[in-house]
Scaffold this motif. Sequence first.
Motif, short mmCIF file in Angstrom:
data_model
loop_
_atom_site.label_atom_id
_atom_site.label_comp_id
_atom_site.label_asym_id
_atom_site.label_seq_id
_atom_site.Cartn_x
_atom_site.Cartn_y
_atom_site.Cartn_z
N LEU A 27 43.31 33.66 42.52
CA LEU A 27 42.21 34.72 42.22
C LEU A 27 41.68 33.76 40.40
CD1 LEU A 27 42.15 38.26 43.17
CD2 LEU A 27 40.66 36.29 43.84
N SER A 28 40.48 33.46 40.10
CA SER A 28 40.20 33.07 38.73
C SER A 28 39.80 34.39 37.60
CB SER A 28 39.20 32.07 38.96
OG SER A 28 38.90 31.56 37.41
N VAL A 29 40.70 34.41 36.90
CA VAL A 29 40.17 35.91 36.21
C VAL A 29 39.49 35.39 34.75
CG1 VAL A 29 40.41 38.01 35.63
CG2 VAL A 29 41.71 37.40 37.69
N ALA A 44 45.89 47.31 38.87
CA ALA A 44 45.00 47.31 40.57
C ALA A 44 44.90 46.73 41.02
CB ALA A 44 43.52 46.77 39.16
N LEU A 45 45.97 45.09 40.09
CA LEU A 45 46.18 44.73 41.77
C LEU A 45 47.20 45.48 43.52
CD1 LEU A 45 45.68 40.61 41.20
CD2 LEU A 45 44.07 42.26 42.45
N SER A 46 47.88 45.85 42.55
CA SER A 46 49.10 46.31 43.48
C SER A 46 49.08 47.66 43.69
CB SER A 46 49.87 46.79 42.14
OG SER A 46 50.92 45.24 41.23
N LYS A 47 47.67 47.97 43.65
CA LYS A 47 46.94 48.97 43.65
C LYS A 47 46.72 49.56 45.13
CE LYS A 47 47.23 52.36 39.88
NZ LYS A 47 46.24 52.86 38.82
N VAL A 48 46.15 48.15 45.69
CA VAL A 48 45.71 47.73 47.15
C VAL A 48 46.14 47.55 47.72
CG1 VAL A 48 44.44 46.63 48.09
CG2 VAL A 48 43.87 46.25 45.48
N ASP A 49 46.39 48.57 49.06
CA ASP A 49 46.77 48.70 50.49
C ASP A 49 47.43 47.34 50.95
OD1 ASP A 49 48.84 49.55 51.87
OD2 ASP A 49 47.13 50.28 53.45
N GLY A 50 48.73 46.95 51.05
CA GLY A 50 49.24 45.59 51.62
C GLY A 50 49.01 44.72 50.98
N VAL A 51 48.89 44.53 49.45
CA VAL A 51 49.46 44.00 48.41
C VAL A 51 51.11 43.90 48.47
CG1 VAL A 51 49.60 43.18 45.97
CG2 VAL A 51 47.25 43.90 46.69
N ALA A 76 38.38 43.01 48.83
CA ALA A 76 39.34 44.17 48.28
C ALA A 76 39.37 43.54 46.64
CB ALA A 76 40.35 44.85 49.25
N LEU A 77 40.93 41.86 47.20
CA LEU A 77 41.04 42.05 45.63
C LEU A 77 39.99 41.59 45.02
CD1 LEU A 77 43.76 39.52 48.23
CD2 LEU A 77 43.69 41.71 47.07
N THR A 78 39.17 41.31 45.45
CA THR A 78 38.33 40.99 43.83
C THR A 78 37.70 42.53 43.34
OG1 THR A 78 36.18 40.65 44.82
CG2 THR A 78 37.92 38.85 43.94
N LYS A 79 37.36 43.60 44.10
CA LYS A 79 36.59 44.68 44.25
C LYS A 79 37.61 45.41 42.81
CE LYS A 79 33.63 45.44 47.07
NZ LYS A 79 32.76 46.60 48.39
N ALA A 80 39.15 45.26 43.20
CA ALA A 80 39.93 45.31 42.45
C ALA A 80 39.71 45.27 41.25
CB ALA A 80 41.21 45.81 42.94
N THR A 81 40.04 44.79 40.55
CA THR A 81 39.79 43.63 39.34
C THR A 81 38.69 44.28 38.94
OG1 THR A 81 38.98 41.24 40.70
CG2 THR A 81 41.22 42.00 39.76
N GLU A 82 37.59 43.72 39.51
CA GLU A 82 36.38 44.14 38.92
C GLU A 82 35.79 46.05 38.60
OE1 GLU A 82 31.49 44.17 39.83
OE2 GLU A 82 32.90 43.45 41.36
N PRO A 87 36.22 40.73 36.34
CA PRO A 87 35.60 40.12 37.93
C PRO A 87 36.39 38.68 38.38
CG PRO A 87 34.26 41.20 35.93
CD PRO A 87 35.17 41.14 35.03
N SER A 88 36.83 38.66 39.12
CA SER A 88 37.47 38.19 39.92
C SER A 88 36.51 36.72 40.84
CB SER A 88 38.96 38.03 40.05
OG SER A 88 38.70 38.47 41.68
N ASP A 89 36.68 35.49 40.82
CA ASP A 89 36.66 34.81 42.01
C ASP A 89 37.81 34.47 41.99
OD1 ASP A 89 33.56 35.59 41.75
OD2 ASP A 89 33.72 34.40 39.98
N VAL A 90 37.58 33.80 44.25
CA VAL A 90 38.55 33.30 44.95
C VAL A 90 39.17 30.81 43.54
CG1 VAL A 90 39.62 31.32 46.58
CG2 VAL A 90 38.33 33.71 46.74
N LYS A 91 39.43 31.16 43.16
CA LYS A 91 39.90 29.98 43.16
C LYS A 91 39.89 28.85 43.81
CE LYS A 91 42.45 27.75 39.13
NZ LYS A 91 43.80 27.87 38.46
N LYS A 92 38.92 28.24 43.38
CA LYS A 92 38.79 26.37 44.43
C LYS A 92 39.61 25.49 43.90
CE LYS A 92 34.61 27.90 45.23
NZ LYS A 92 34.15 29.72 45.19
#
Length: 92
Positions: A27-29, A44-51, A76-82, A87-92
């Motif tokens: 993710l680009s942050v 924030a990311l570590s709190k997401v179930d499944g990470v 869900a990952l981008t929502k957690a960082t936001e 805010p984050s996006d998938v890095k291209k």
Amino acid sequence: MKKLAAMIALAAVFSAPAWATTKTVTLSVSGMTCAACPITVKKALSKVDGVEAAEVSYEKKEAVVTYDDAKTNVEALTKATEGAGYPSDVKK
């Protein structure tokens, strides 16, 4: 006896989450402005179930996240960082 063994084998195969796979996304942050920001993003990311793992780099302004795709997804990952203010996006 053969039927019992076959039933046990099938039960073992179907009881395991066969379709779940571990995936990794970068993710680009870009909103990280100091060396302490990655701590907040990682929490924030570590709190997401499944990470399973999250490595956040201030220098690269990115987060590399390993997760179980049966439990979570990139949205869900981008929502957690936001939600943490980054805010984050998938890095291209």
